[in-house]
Design an enzyme around this catalytic site. Structure first.
Site, PDB file in Angstrom:
ATOM      1  N   GLU A  57       0.790  -1.227   0.000  1.00 49.81           N
ATOM      2  CA  GLU A  57       0.000   0.000   0.000  1.00 49.81           C
ATOM      3  C   GLU A  57       0.832   1.292   0.000  1.00 49.81           C
ATOM      4  OE1 GLU A  57      -2.947  -0.474   3.075  1.00 49.81           O
ATOM      5  OE2 GLU A  57      -3.883  -2.152   2.028  1.00 49.81           O
ATOM      6  N   GLU A  90      -5.358  -8.449  -0.307  1.00 46.81           N
ATOM      7  CA  GLU A  90      -6.131  -8.131   0.890  1.00 46.81           C
ATOM      8  C   GLU A  90      -7.578  -7.819   0.507  1.00 46.81           C
ATOM      9  OE1 GLU A  90      -4.768  -5.145   3.628  1.00 46.81           O
ATOM     10  OE2 GLU A  90      -2.668  -5.744   3.397  1.00 46.81           O
TER      11      GLU A  90
END
Ligand SMILES: OC[C@H]1NNC[C@@H](O)[C@@H]1O
Length: 447
Positions: free
Chosen positions: A166, A353
């Site tokens: 991320e 995720e």
């Protein structure tokens, strides 16, 4: 009832990250991370929680792996704590850090579970932060040294590598919004951090190829989907900016070797522009083997002059929300992946995720988390749509295997298939654990 069948080699997994589960924050020679410092700073984390103990997985990993085996997953995504390997960020390697991860990875492999390793899931060595952290281009060299050590050390054991988790969170959430470590609030700084992460990523991929490391390498951005509130030009443009804030800014450099010009112009209006050095963009677009996508939510976007960062407000059209307040928007996953494939080509994708925060606890020894099952099912159904639409989808790794330290929310937010009692550290598989086990074993969904 109907059945959705997934490809026979589709990879089902679960994920965690070092700082969120390991604990042992100062054991066996581990150096401080920026999250040790941030979580120990009063007011930064809900309830003053920190990762000093977390799920104590540093000591209980064998119990965790036994549960993973019971779950039946074929892949476990975890991260390595850089400060366990290089306590000062670079220089001397800590042999106990290497030994721990060898024991851990060997146990995974012994149980037939493929390790998917994230090199950087936010726990930067504090010693590097004190020299400017990701705002200092020299941190790129320290990261390369760390990555090279790990590639060589785990050659043949770890075959799936993720450079960064991320980048949007590492840059924007941590250096512009300021909610995560190190907690800066400066747009120029955030753009420079993002760029340095990209350069570190590209150099690492190039090194991985030059070393001839066996396996695959990718990166795991977090993407969101925004639809315009109406077909008014202002709303369409606002939604486009909002999507690019999360998506294009973190994908164009990897696949096009450039930043999206309309956003470069937007940031310039805000007084910030990326400091690109000659050759950077060529390095950044070094081809990757797969893209990890972290997807949770999305919304509707409507133009609102001078509102927040993008003259755009999110309109909550009655979306159901999870216990962390995020909209449940499974169609957004389909829109994101089909847009990504249309825009950047058929890059192999793993969902690295996806999951839901619900804070259910044990009642009579059982955790009835039907809402999590519903969330997962809705999103996995969309994945089947994606596959039918030509998205090169290779697998799904849910967040999270177990409840853990949810960053600035501390332990108040639970994402796990396994409940963790933070007083006793007792693990209790939730109903969603057994639901997911059936999916993993059969590779199909009853809907
Ligand atoms: O907020 C839930 C998850 N999102 N992506 C990064 C993970 O570390 C978080 O726990």
């Amino acid at each position: 009832m109907s059945v959705i069948q997934f490809p026979k080699d589709f990879v089902w997994g679960a994920a965690t990250a070092s700082y969120q589960i390991e604990g042992a924050w100062n054991e066996d020679g581990k150096g401080l991370s920026i999250w040790d410092v941030f979580s120990h700073t009063p007011g930064k984390v809900v309830n003053g929680d920190n990762g000093d103990i977390a799920c104590d997985s540093y000591h209980r990993y064998e119990e965790d792996i036994a549960l993973m085996k019971e779950l039946g997953i074929k892949a476990y995504r975890f991260s390595i704590a850089w400060p366990r390997i290089y306590p000062q960020g670079s220089g001397e390697v800590n042999p106990k850090g290497l030994e721990y991860y060898h024991r851990f990875v060997d146990k995974l492999i012994e149980n037939g579970i493929e390790p998917y390793c994230t090199l950087y899931h936010w726990d930067l060595p504090q010693a590097l932060q004190e020299k400017g952290g990701w705002n200092n281009r020299e941190t790129i060299d320290a990261y390369l040294q760390y990555a090279e050590t790990m590639f060589k050390e785990f050659q043949g054991k770890i075959k799936y590598w993720i450079t960064f988790n991320e980048p949007w969170c590492v840059s924007m959430l941590s250096n512009y919004i300021g909610a995560h470590a190190p907690g800066n609030q400066d747009l120029q700084l955030a753009l420079d951090v993002a760029h340095h992460l990209f350069v570190a990523h590209g150099k690492t991929v190039r090194m991985f190829r030059e070393l001839g490391i066996e396996g695959q390498i990718g990166i795991a951005p977090n993407l969101y989907w925004y639809e315009p509130y109406s077909n008014r030009k202002e709303d369409v443009e606002a939604a486009r900016r909002k999507r690019a804030w999360y998506n294009e800014w973190f994908l164009d450099p990897l696949f096009k070797g450039s930043y999206p010009q309309f956003m470069v112009d937007w940031y310039k209006k805000k007084g910030a522009e990326v400091n690109i050095q000659p050759g950077d963009m060529e390095i950044i677009k070094e081809p990757i083997d797969f893209l990890g996508i972290n997807y949770y939510s999305g919304s509707l976007a409507r133009y609102k002059e001078n509102f927040e960062d993008f003259d755009c407000e999110e309109i909550d059209e009655g979306y159901e929300k999870t216990d962390i307040g995020w909209n449940i928007y499974p169609e957004g996953l389909y829109k994101t992946l089909t847009w990504l494939t249309e825009t950047y080509g058929p890059v192999p994708i793993y969902i690295t995720e996806n999951g839901a925060c619900y804070n259910d606890g044990p009642v009579d020894g059982r955790v009835r988390d039907q809402k999590r099952i519903d969330y997962l099912q809705k999103h996995i159904i969309q994945l089947n749509r994606c596959i039918q639409s030509g998205v090169n989808l290779k697998g799904y790794i849910t967040w999270s295997f177990m409840d853990n330290f949810e960053w600035a929310e501390g332990y108040s937010k639970r994402f796990g298939l396994v409940h963790v009692d933070y007083n006793t550290l007792k693990r209790t598989p939730k109903d969603s654990f057994y639901w997911y086990r059936h999916l993993v074993r059969t590779n199909w969904l009853d809907i």
